[in-house]
Design an enzyme around this catalytic site. Sequence first.
Site, PDB file in Angstrom:
ATOM      1  N   ASP A  11      32.397  51.384  31.389  1.00 59.35           N
ATOM      2  CA  ASP A  11      31.430  50.311  31.681  1.00 59.35           C
ATOM      3  C   ASP A  11      31.302  50.125  33.203  1.00 59.35           C
ATOM      4  O   ASP A  11      31.615  49.061  33.725  1.00 59.35           O
ATOM      5  CB  ASP A  11      31.866  48.987  31.009  1.00 59.35           C
ATOM      6  CG  ASP A  11      33.200  48.464  31.520  1.00 59.35           C
ATOM      7  OD1 ASP A  11      34.029  49.273  32.002  1.00 59.35           O
ATOM      8  OD2 ASP A  11      33.413  47.230  31.472  1.00 59.35           O
ATOM      9  N   ASP A  16      35.750  52.141  37.053  1.00 62.55           N
ATOM     10  CA  ASP A  16      35.204  53.132  36.117  1.00 62.55           C
ATOM     11  C   ASP A  16      34.524  54.261  36.896  1.00 62.55           C
ATOM     12  O   ASP A  16      34.639  55.435  36.522  1.00 62.55           O
ATOM     13  CB  ASP A  16      34.146  52.505  35.211  1.00 62.55           C
ATOM     14  CG  ASP A  16      34.671  51.341  34.404  1.00 62.55           C
ATOM     15  OD1 ASP A  16      35.022  51.515  33.239  1.00 62.55           O
ATOM     16  OD2 ASP A  16      34.725  50.229  34.973  1.00 62.55           O
ATOM     17  N   ASN A  40      31.518  45.285  32.214  1.00 62.42           N
ATOM     18  CA  ASN A  40      31.511  44.692  33.554  1.00 62.42           C
ATOM     19  C   ASN A  40      30.149  44.081  33.883  1.00 62.42           C
ATOM     20  O   ASN A  40      30.049  43.138  34.665  1.00 62.42           O
ATOM     21  CB  ASN A  40      31.890  45.733  34.599  1.00 62.42           C
ATOM     22  CG  ASN A  40      33.378  46.047  34.547  1.00 62.42           C
ATOM     23  OD1 ASN A  40      34.194  45.158  34.328  1.00 62.42           O
ATOM     24  ND2 ASN A  40      33.718  47.312  34.718  1.00 62.42           N
ATOM     25  N   THR A 125      37.648  53.073  29.163  1.00 55.10           N
ATOM     26  CA  THR A 125      37.980  52.235  30.328  1.00 55.10           C
ATOM     27  C   THR A 125      37.117  50.967  30.337  1.00 55.10           C
ATOM     28  O   THR A 125      36.960  50.331  31.375  1.00 55.10           O
ATOM     29  CB  THR A 125      37.804  53.012  31.654  1.00 55.10           C
ATOM     30  OG1 THR A 125      36.431  53.403  31.775  1.00 55.10           O
ATOM     31  CG2 THR A 125      38.702  54.231  31.713  1.00 55.10           C
ATOM     32  N   PHE A 166      40.591  41.841  30.397  1.00 52.09           N
ATOM     33  CA  PHE A 166      39.134  41.830  30.219  1.00 52.09           C
ATOM     34  C   PHE A 166      38.630  42.764  29.115  1.00 52.09           C
ATOM     35  O   PHE A 166      37.844  42.348  28.247  1.00 52.09           O
ATOM     36  CB  PHE A 166      38.448  42.181  31.555  1.00 52.09           C
ATOM     37  CG  PHE A 166      36.946  42.237  31.440  1.00 52.09           C
ATOM     38  CD1 PHE A 166      36.188  41.084  31.519  1.00 52.09           C
ATOM     39  CD2 PHE A 166      36.296  43.440  31.237  1.00 52.09           C
ATOM     40  CE1 PHE A 166      34.812  41.118  31.385  1.00 52.09           C
ATOM     41  CE2 PHE A 166      34.919  43.489  31.108  1.00 52.09           C
ATOM     42  CZ  PHE A 166      34.172  42.328  31.180  1.00 52.09           C
ATOM     43  N   ASN A 167      39.030  44.036  29.129  1.00 52.17           N
ATOM     44  CA  ASN A 167      38.430  44.992  28.188  1.00 52.17           C
ATOM     45  C   ASN A 167      38.729  44.625  26.736  1.00 52.17           C
ATOM     46  O   ASN A 167      37.891  44.836  25.862  1.00 52.17           O
ATOM     47  CB  ASN A 167      38.944  46.421  28.453  1.00 52.17           C
ATOM     48  CG  ASN A 167      38.391  46.994  29.734  1.00 52.17           C
ATOM     49  OD1 ASN A 167      37.346  46.550  30.220  1.00 52.17           O
ATOM     50  ND2 ASN A 167      39.085  47.963  30.297  1.00 52.17           N
ATOM     51  N   GLN A 228      38.484  41.207  44.525  1.00 49.97           N
ATOM     52  CA  GLN A 228      39.838  41.056  43.991  1.00 49.97           C
ATOM     53  C   GLN A 228      40.658  40.106  44.861  1.00 49.97           C
ATOM     54  O   GLN A 228      41.492  39.356  44.362  1.00 49.97           O
ATOM     55  CB  GLN A 228      40.532  42.426  43.888  1.00 49.97           C
ATOM     56  CG  GLN A 228      39.930  43.315  42.821  1.00 49.97           C
ATOM     57  CD  GLN A 228      40.393  42.991  41.407  1.00 49.97           C
ATOM     58  OE1 GLN A 228      41.354  42.279  41.206  1.00 49.97           O
ATOM     59  NE2 GLN A 228      39.693  43.506  40.415  1.00 49.97           N
ATOM     60  N   HIS A 240      42.521  49.995  38.240  1.00 51.27           N
ATOM     61  CA  HIS A 240      42.869  50.099  36.817  1.00 51.27           C
ATOM     62  C   HIS A 240      42.465  51.432  36.154  1.00 51.27           C
ATOM     63  O   HIS A 240      43.312  52.177  35.657  1.00 51.27           O
ATOM     64  CB  HIS A 240      42.177  48.992  36.015  1.00 51.27           C
ATOM     65  CG  HIS A 240      42.265  47.621  36.582  1.00 51.27           C
ATOM     66  ND1 HIS A 240      43.390  46.840  36.491  1.00 51.27           N
ATOM     67  CD2 HIS A 240      41.341  46.851  37.234  1.00 51.27           C
ATOM     68  CE1 HIS A 240      43.161  45.659  37.031  1.00 51.27           C
ATOM     69  NE2 HIS A 240      41.929  45.643  37.500  1.00 51.27           N
ATOM     70  N   ASP A 241      41.156  51.661  36.077  1.00 57.83           N
ATOM     71  CA  ASP A 241      40.645  52.690  35.151  1.00 57.83           C
ATOM     72  C   ASP A 241      41.044  54.129  35.478  1.00 57.83           C
ATOM     73  O   ASP A 241      41.329  54.904  34.553  1.00 57.83           O
ATOM     74  CB  ASP A 241      39.113  52.591  35.061  1.00 57.83           C
ATOM     75  CG  ASP A 241      38.663  51.283  34.418  1.00 57.83           C
ATOM     76  OD1 ASP A 241      39.477  50.651  33.719  1.00 57.83           O
ATOM     77  OD2 ASP A 241      37.499  50.903  34.619  1.00 57.83           O
TER      78      ASP A 241
HETATM   79  C1  BDR Z   1      39.336  46.223  33.425  1.00 58.50           C
HETATM   80  O1  BDR Z   1      38.267  45.307  33.445  1.00 58.50           O
HETATM   81  C2  BDR Z   1      37.210  45.766  34.230  1.00 58.50           C
HETATM   82  O2  BDR Z   1      36.766  44.785  35.097  1.00 58.50           O
HETATM   83  C3  BDR Z   1      37.718  46.995  34.957  1.00 58.50           C
HETATM   84  O3  BDR Z   1      36.700  47.954  35.077  1.00 58.50           O
HETATM   85  C4  BDR Z   1      38.852  47.479  34.106  1.00 58.50           C
HETATM   86  O4  BDR Z   1      38.401  48.388  33.134  1.00 58.50           O
HETATM   87  C5  BDR Z   1      40.548  45.578  34.041  1.00 58.50           C
HETATM   88  O5  BDR Z   1      40.899  44.444  33.340  1.00 58.50           O
HETATM   89 CA    CA Z   2      36.212  49.332  33.185  1.00 51.85          CA
END
Ligand code: BDR
Ligand code: CA
Length: 312
Positions: A11, A16, A40, A125, A166-167, A228, A240-241
């Site tokens: 996303d 990503d 996102n 992701t 989040f995901n 961030q 993260h991804d």
């Molecule tokens: C995840 O949430 C999204 O904002 C980032 O792309 C990542 O996949 C982190 O929590």
């Molecule tokens: Ca992501």
Amino acid sequence: MEKRKVILDCDPGHDDAIAIMLAAKSPLLDLLGVTVVAGNQTLDKTVMNALNVCQHLNLDVPVYRGCGQPMIRDKQVVAPNIHGESGLDGPVFAPLTRQAEPQHAVLYLVETLLQSDGDITVVTTGPMTNLAMAIRLNPDILPKIKEIVLMGGTYQLGNVTPAAEFNVFADADAAHVVFTSGRKITMVGLDVSRKALCLPSVMARMGQIQTPAGKLFVEIMTYFNQTQKQVFGWDGAPLHDPITIAFLIDPTVLTTKAMFTQIDIRSDQSYGRTNCDFFQKSGQQPNSFVAVDIDVAKFWDIIEAGLRAYDE
Ligand code: BDR
Ligand code: CA
């Protein structure tokens, strides 16, 4: 050596976008397709961002448009506070000429997995809506999935609520379908991604790389680092991804622990929490390998090599 076949479901999204960059040029991976989901940002935006990244880096990878809403819940959660109004604020791209493939991402997943020899790894992701829908649409794909490597969840603290990442929060029902699929799952959660911070020293190091990918990395991470910092106070954004892809390139980058993981799809307070049975209290058989540590130095080496893999 034969390349490992991968479908990346994402996303984009700043991190990503870097996962796409890393997967597309790795000599160890064969990126068959990029499937896109809302997360996102709205689906139109995440698809456009995936296409922009592929066009900018001249990547010959098909992009498929997937689901624009969670499986069951009405409301799509998006993250403009982290990824901006476009979902990939920061870099400026040339006018977009590339288009998504006509086939829906869920149908692409079903068809490609069914026709495979069971040798495709699915990496997610973003919210897991596309993969979960594919599993529900045709469960015959299940034995065809070699394994699932996903960025999502946490056995510690959430980033969208105190409990949830989040995901998983964005489509907890989809995550439930994936975690009950019986396939091999590696969960790359916030527990490790919060250790992979893109600190000023990392930015300086990657800033030396004069490839299109190196330059795009800096543009992307300059924006991501700012949000961030504003939202979480980090001096560098957790990347993260791309950890999912780094793990496919070199599995020793992560330490994992087998755990039974259950998605909270019922409570108000902890909706979307990945309840990981770290101390094996439930008596349930583990259904996931949860990342508990990351070799940060190795991770940045993989990122650097990935950015250098592009022609200057
Ligand atoms: C995840 O949430 C999204 O904002 C980032 O792309 C990542 O996949 C982190 O929590
Ligand atoms: Ca992501």
